[in-house]
Motif scaffolding. Structure first.
Motif, PDB file in Angstrom:
ATOM      1  N   PHE A 164      -7.073   0.051  -2.566  1.00  0.00           N
ATOM      2  CA  PHE A 164      -6.993   1.481  -2.291  1.00  0.00           C
ATOM      3  C   PHE A 164      -6.642   1.709  -0.830  1.00  0.00           C
ATOM      4  O   PHE A 164      -6.865   0.858   0.033  1.00  0.00           O
ATOM      5  CB  PHE A 164      -8.311   2.191  -2.630  1.00  0.00           C
ATOM      6  CG  PHE A 164      -9.449   1.880  -1.698  1.00  0.00           C
ATOM      7  CD1 PHE A 164      -9.667   2.644  -0.553  1.00  0.00           C
ATOM      8  CD2 PHE A 164     -10.301   0.815  -1.946  1.00  0.00           C
ATOM      9  CE1 PHE A 164     -10.721   2.347   0.309  1.00  0.00           C
ATOM     10  CE2 PHE A 164     -11.348   0.515  -1.091  1.00  0.00           C
ATOM     11  CZ  PHE A 164     -11.563   1.282   0.043  1.00  0.00           C
ATOM     12  N   VAL A 165      -6.081   2.865  -0.567  1.00  0.00           N
ATOM     13  CA  VAL A 165      -5.878   3.352   0.798  1.00  0.00           C
ATOM     14  C   VAL A 165      -6.387   4.782   0.813  1.00  0.00           C
ATOM     15  O   VAL A 165      -6.099   5.573  -0.073  1.00  0.00           O
ATOM     16  CB  VAL A 165      -4.397   3.256   1.231  1.00  0.00           C
ATOM     17  CG1 VAL A 165      -3.484   3.973   0.250  1.00  0.00           C
ATOM     18  CG2 VAL A 165      -4.209   3.812   2.645  1.00  0.00           C
ATOM     19  N   GLN A 166      -7.203   5.090   1.801  1.00  0.00           N
ATOM     20  CA  GLN A 166      -7.856   6.399   1.900  1.00  0.00           C
ATOM     21  C   GLN A 166      -7.415   7.103   3.176  1.00  0.00           C
ATOM     22  O   GLN A 166      -7.330   6.489   4.242  1.00  0.00           O
ATOM     23  CB  GLN A 166      -9.372   6.214   1.918  1.00  0.00           C
ATOM     24  CG  GLN A 166     -10.153   7.500   2.181  1.00  0.00           C
ATOM     25  CD  GLN A 166     -11.648   7.241   2.216  1.00  0.00           C
ATOM     26  OE1 GLN A 166     -12.218   6.871   1.204  1.00  0.00           O
ATOM     27  NE2 GLN A 166     -12.258   7.415   3.367  1.00  0.00           N
TER      28      GLN A 166
ATOM     29  N   ASP B 168     -10.000  17.943   2.893  1.00  0.00           N
ATOM     30  CA  ASP B 168      -9.495  17.039   1.869  1.00  0.00           C
ATOM     31  C   ASP B 168      -9.657  15.574   2.271  1.00  0.00           C
ATOM     32  O   ASP B 168      -9.382  15.204   3.414  1.00  0.00           O
ATOM     33  CB  ASP B 168      -8.002  17.277   1.621  1.00  0.00           C
ATOM     34  CG  ASP B 168      -7.717  18.586   0.907  1.00  0.00           C
ATOM     35  OD1 ASP B 168      -8.645  19.126   0.274  1.00  0.00           O
ATOM     36  OD2 ASP B 168      -6.566  19.068   0.989  1.00  0.00           O
ATOM     37  N   THR B 169     -10.060  14.744   1.318  1.00  0.00           N
ATOM     38  CA  THR B 169     -10.028  13.289   1.448  1.00  0.00           C
ATOM     39  C   THR B 169      -9.242  12.754   0.263  1.00  0.00           C
ATOM     40  O   THR B 169      -9.570  13.047  -0.886  1.00  0.00           O
ATOM     41  CB  THR B 169     -11.441  12.686   1.457  1.00  0.00           C
ATOM     42  OG1 THR B 169     -12.162  13.182   2.583  1.00  0.00           O
ATOM     43  CG2 THR B 169     -11.378  11.163   1.533  1.00  0.00           C
ATOM     44  N   THR B 170      -8.193  11.981   0.538  1.00  0.00           N
ATOM     45  CA  THR B 170      -7.303  11.478  -0.507  1.00  0.00           C
ATOM     46  C   THR B 170      -7.421   9.968  -0.615  1.00  0.00           C
ATOM     47  O   THR B 170      -7.419   9.260   0.395  1.00  0.00           O
ATOM     48  CB  THR B 170      -5.848  11.868  -0.213  1.00  0.00           C
ATOM     49  OG1 THR B 170      -5.722  13.293  -0.249  1.00  0.00           O
ATOM     50  CG2 THR B 170      -4.897  11.266  -1.240  1.00  0.00           C
ATOM     51  N   VAL B 171      -7.535   9.472  -1.847  1.00  0.00           N
ATOM     52  CA  VAL B 171      -7.612   8.045  -2.130  1.00  0.00           C
ATOM     53  C   VAL B 171      -6.501   7.678  -3.108  1.00  0.00           C
ATOM     54  O   VAL B 171      -6.446   8.232  -4.210  1.00  0.00           O
ATOM     55  CB  VAL B 171      -8.983   7.659  -2.725  1.00  0.00           C
ATOM     56  CG1 VAL B 171      -9.020   6.170  -3.059  1.00  0.00           C
ATOM     57  CG2 VAL B 171     -10.112   8.019  -1.773  1.00  0.00           C
ATOM     58  N   ALA B 172      -5.600   6.786  -2.694  1.00  0.00           N
ATOM     59  CA  ALA B 172      -4.549   6.270  -3.568  1.00  0.00           C
ATOM     60  C   ALA B 172      -4.912   4.853  -3.984  1.00  0.00           C
ATOM     61  O   ALA B 172      -5.392   4.066  -3.168  1.00  0.00           O
ATOM     62  CB  ALA B 172      -3.200   6.293  -2.858  1.00  0.00           C
ATOM     63  N   VAL B 173      -4.693   4.517  -5.256  1.00  0.00           N
ATOM     64  CA  VAL B 173      -5.045   3.192  -5.772  1.00  0.00           C
ATOM     65  C   VAL B 173      -3.779   2.493  -6.265  1.00  0.00           C
ATOM     66  O   VAL B 173      -2.827   3.134  -6.721  1.00  0.00           O
ATOM     67  CB  VAL B 173      -6.089   3.286  -6.898  1.00  0.00           C
ATOM     68  CG1 VAL B 173      -7.411   3.794  -6.355  1.00  0.00           C
ATOM     69  CG2 VAL B 173      -5.617   4.177  -8.043  1.00  0.00           C
ATOM     70  N   TYR B 174      -3.777   1.154  -6.167  1.00  0.00           N
ATOM     71  CA  TYR B 174      -2.585   0.394  -6.544  1.00  0.00           C
ATOM     72  C   TYR B 174      -2.989  -1.041  -6.867  1.00  0.00           C
ATOM     73  O   TYR B 174      -4.144  -1.424  -6.689  1.00  0.00           O
ATOM     74  CB  TYR B 174      -1.538   0.433  -5.418  1.00  0.00           C
ATOM     75  CG  TYR B 174      -1.993  -0.131  -4.083  1.00  0.00           C
ATOM     76  CD1 TYR B 174      -1.502  -1.349  -3.617  1.00  0.00           C
ATOM     77  CD2 TYR B 174      -2.904   0.553  -3.280  1.00  0.00           C
ATOM     78  CE1 TYR B 174      -1.911  -1.869  -2.395  1.00  0.00           C
ATOM     79  CE2 TYR B 174      -3.314   0.046  -2.059  1.00  0.00           C
ATOM     80  CZ  TYR B 174      -2.813  -1.176  -1.627  1.00  0.00           C
ATOM     81  OH  TYR B 174      -3.227  -1.690  -0.416  1.00  0.00           O
TER      82      TYR B 174
ATOM     83  N   ALA C 283       0.839  -1.196   0.000  1.00  0.00           N
ATOM     84  CA  ALA C 283       0.000   0.000   0.000  1.00  0.00           C
ATOM     85  C   ALA C 283       0.873   1.244   0.000  1.00  0.00           C
ATOM     86  O   ALA C 283       1.776   1.381   0.827  1.00  0.00           O
ATOM     87  CB  ALA C 283      -0.909   0.001   1.224  1.00  0.00           C
ATOM     88  N   PRO C 284       0.628   2.172  -0.921  1.00  0.00           N
ATOM     89  CA  PRO C 284       1.427   3.398  -0.956  1.00  0.00           C
ATOM     90  C   PRO C 284       1.005   4.361   0.136  1.00  0.00           C
ATOM     91  O   PRO C 284      -0.110   4.281   0.652  1.00  0.00           O
ATOM     92  CB  PRO C 284       1.108   3.975  -2.338  1.00  0.00           C
ATOM     93  CG  PRO C 284      -0.281   3.500  -2.607  1.00  0.00           C
ATOM     94  CD  PRO C 284      -0.374   2.127  -1.987  1.00  0.00           C
ATOM     95  N   ASN C 285       1.887   5.268   0.496  1.00  0.00           N
ATOM     96  CA  ASN C 285       1.505   6.390   1.336  1.00  0.00           C
ATOM     97  C   ASN C 285       0.923   7.461   0.422  1.00  0.00           C
ATOM     98  O   ASN C 285       1.641   7.996  -0.434  1.00  0.00           O
ATOM     99  CB  ASN C 285       2.713   6.963   2.084  1.00  0.00           C
ATOM    100  CG  ASN C 285       3.018   6.195   3.347  1.00  0.00           C
ATOM    101  OD1 ASN C 285       2.121   5.638   3.968  1.00  0.00           O
ATOM    102  ND2 ASN C 285       4.278   6.158   3.730  1.00  0.00           N
ATOM    103  N   PRO C 286      -0.353   7.768   0.536  1.00  0.00           N
ATOM    104  CA  PRO C 286      -0.925   8.811  -0.325  1.00  0.00           C
ATOM    105  C   PRO C 286      -0.169  10.128  -0.167  1.00  0.00           C
ATOM    106  O   PRO C 286       0.308  10.465   0.916  1.00  0.00           O
ATOM    107  CB  PRO C 286      -2.364   8.931   0.189  1.00  0.00           C
ATOM    108  CG  PRO C 286      -2.653   7.605   0.804  1.00  0.00           C
ATOM    109  CD  PRO C 286      -1.349   7.169   1.416  1.00  0.00           C
TER     110      PRO C 286
ATOM    111  N   TRP D 158      -6.519  10.394  -6.129  1.00  0.00           N
ATOM    112  CA  TRP D 158      -7.271  11.635  -6.270  1.00  0.00           C
ATOM    113  C   TRP D 158      -7.526  12.197  -4.883  1.00  0.00           C
ATOM    114  O   TRP D 158      -7.545  11.488  -3.884  1.00  0.00           O
ATOM    115  CB  TRP D 158      -8.580  11.427  -7.026  1.00  0.00           C
ATOM    116  CG  TRP D 158      -9.536  10.446  -6.405  1.00  0.00           C
ATOM    117  CD1 TRP D 158     -10.422  10.672  -5.393  1.00  0.00           C
ATOM    118  CD2 TRP D 158      -9.681   9.068  -6.770  1.00  0.00           C
ATOM    119  NE1 TRP D 158     -11.121   9.535  -5.114  1.00  0.00           N
ATOM    120  CE2 TRP D 158     -10.682   8.533  -5.937  1.00  0.00           C
ATOM    121  CE3 TRP D 158      -9.071   8.253  -7.720  1.00  0.00           C
ATOM    122  CZ2 TRP D 158     -11.085   7.194  -6.015  1.00  0.00           C
ATOM    123  CZ3 TRP D 158      -9.470   6.935  -7.809  1.00  0.00           C
ATOM    124  CH2 TRP D 158     -10.464   6.425  -6.961  1.00  0.00           C
ATOM    125  N   THR D 159      -7.699  13.514  -4.838  1.00  0.00           N
ATOM    126  CA  THR D 159      -8.047  14.212  -3.604  1.00  0.00           C
ATOM    127  C   THR D 159      -9.301  15.023  -3.858  1.00  0.00           C
ATOM    128  O   THR D 159      -9.370  15.785  -4.826  1.00  0.00           O
ATOM    129  CB  THR D 159      -6.917  15.140  -3.140  1.00  0.00           C
ATOM    130  OG1 THR D 159      -5.764  14.362  -2.815  1.00  0.00           O
ATOM    131  CG2 THR D 159      -7.331  15.940  -1.905  1.00  0.00           C
TER     132      THR D 159
END
Length: 265
Positions: free
Chosen positions: A107-109, A233-239, A62-65, A224-225
């Motif tokens: 995803f990580v949010q 802000d709410t940030t979602v990173a996908v992988y 999981a990435p760090n957003p 995306w944020t």
């Protein structure tokens, strides 16, 4: 839903970020990740990965957003102009989004307060999506092409919204030209990402923004944020993205029998 999980109309900016409030009640609070271009936590497995006995071969941790600077200034003028390079970058992202028919991944949010949740997502265009949050979060999000619901599995309830009234349509449209179909107010790039900011104004809700980030090297969606009208802000990173997996249509069925809600229309 209880007050701590209740979703206001202002939160209906992007279904994935709807749970920035709802999932918070069950999320583990962690320090907000610092904006590191290549940040990876590399130490935690999602619940779904743990059930499989660890990450699949070749899968990513999981990435760090990358959390945008909350003090950032974005042009607000409706007369924003873009040079040829910026238009080409937007066209590249538009072509990528339009080329996708299905997309599966993890995803990580990160919510406005730094709370972090993880899970799996499934997209089938046009208009269908499912986000499943790992326990202890009880939240699922399902879009069936016309409606989107935010479901609480523990309470067996769900809130129903028209898909057409959420920016989800940008990601779920069969084809999209960002410059023509949305209000793009900023385009930038560096060695790692192309970043595009879209602004949407709604009379009853206010002004919201969505910052899309796509990898320069692989051309894939990274995160995306969503910034709500209050500036949160709410940030979602996908992988671990897979654009070729065949999906079961039942993933996108909205259950009005076991989860009370008002069907559209």
């Amino acid at each position: 839903m209880p007050p701590s999980a209740k979703l206001s109309a202002a939160a209906l900016l992007l279904a994935i970020s709807l749970t920035g409030v709802a999932a918070h009640s069950a999320a583990q609070t962690v320090p907000t990740p610092k904006a590191a271009p290549k940040g990876r936590d590399g130490t935690q497995l999602s619940a779904s990965e743990a059930q499989r006995g660890g990450a699949a071969p070749g899968s990513q941790a999981a990435p760090n957003p990358i959390i945008p600077d909350p003090r950032r200034n974005t042009p607000a003028s409706i007369f924003t102009t873009f040079d040829a390079n910026q238009k080409a970058q937007a066209a590249k992202v538009s072509a990528y989004l339009s080329s996708l028919q299905t997309l599966v991944g993890n995803f990580v949010q990160v919510g406005p307060d730094g709370s972090k949740t993880k899970g799996d997502f499934y997209i089938q265009k046009p208009g269908k999506l499912r986000f499943e949050y790992d326990p202890p979060s009880p939240i699922d999000i399902v879009a069936d092409g016309s409606s989107v619901v935010v479901r609480d599995r523990n309470l067996a309830t769900q809130d129903v919204y028209p898909l057409s009234q959420t920016p989800l349509r940008y990601l779920l449209s069969d084809r999209i030209d960002l410059m023509k179909d949305t209000n793009v107010i900023a385009v930038s790039s560096d060695d790692l990402y192309i970043s595009i900011t879209i602004e949407e104004k709604q009379a009853l809700v206010g002004t919201s923004r969505m910052l899309l980030m796509v990898g320069v090297k692989d051309g894939q969606l990274k995160q995306w944020t969503v910034t709500d009208p209050q500036g949160y802000d709410t940030t979602v990173a996908v992988y671990n993205l897979d654009p070729n997996k065949k999906l079961d249509p039942s993933l996108f069925k909205i259950d009005f029998t076991n989860y009370p809600g008002t069907p559209p229309g």
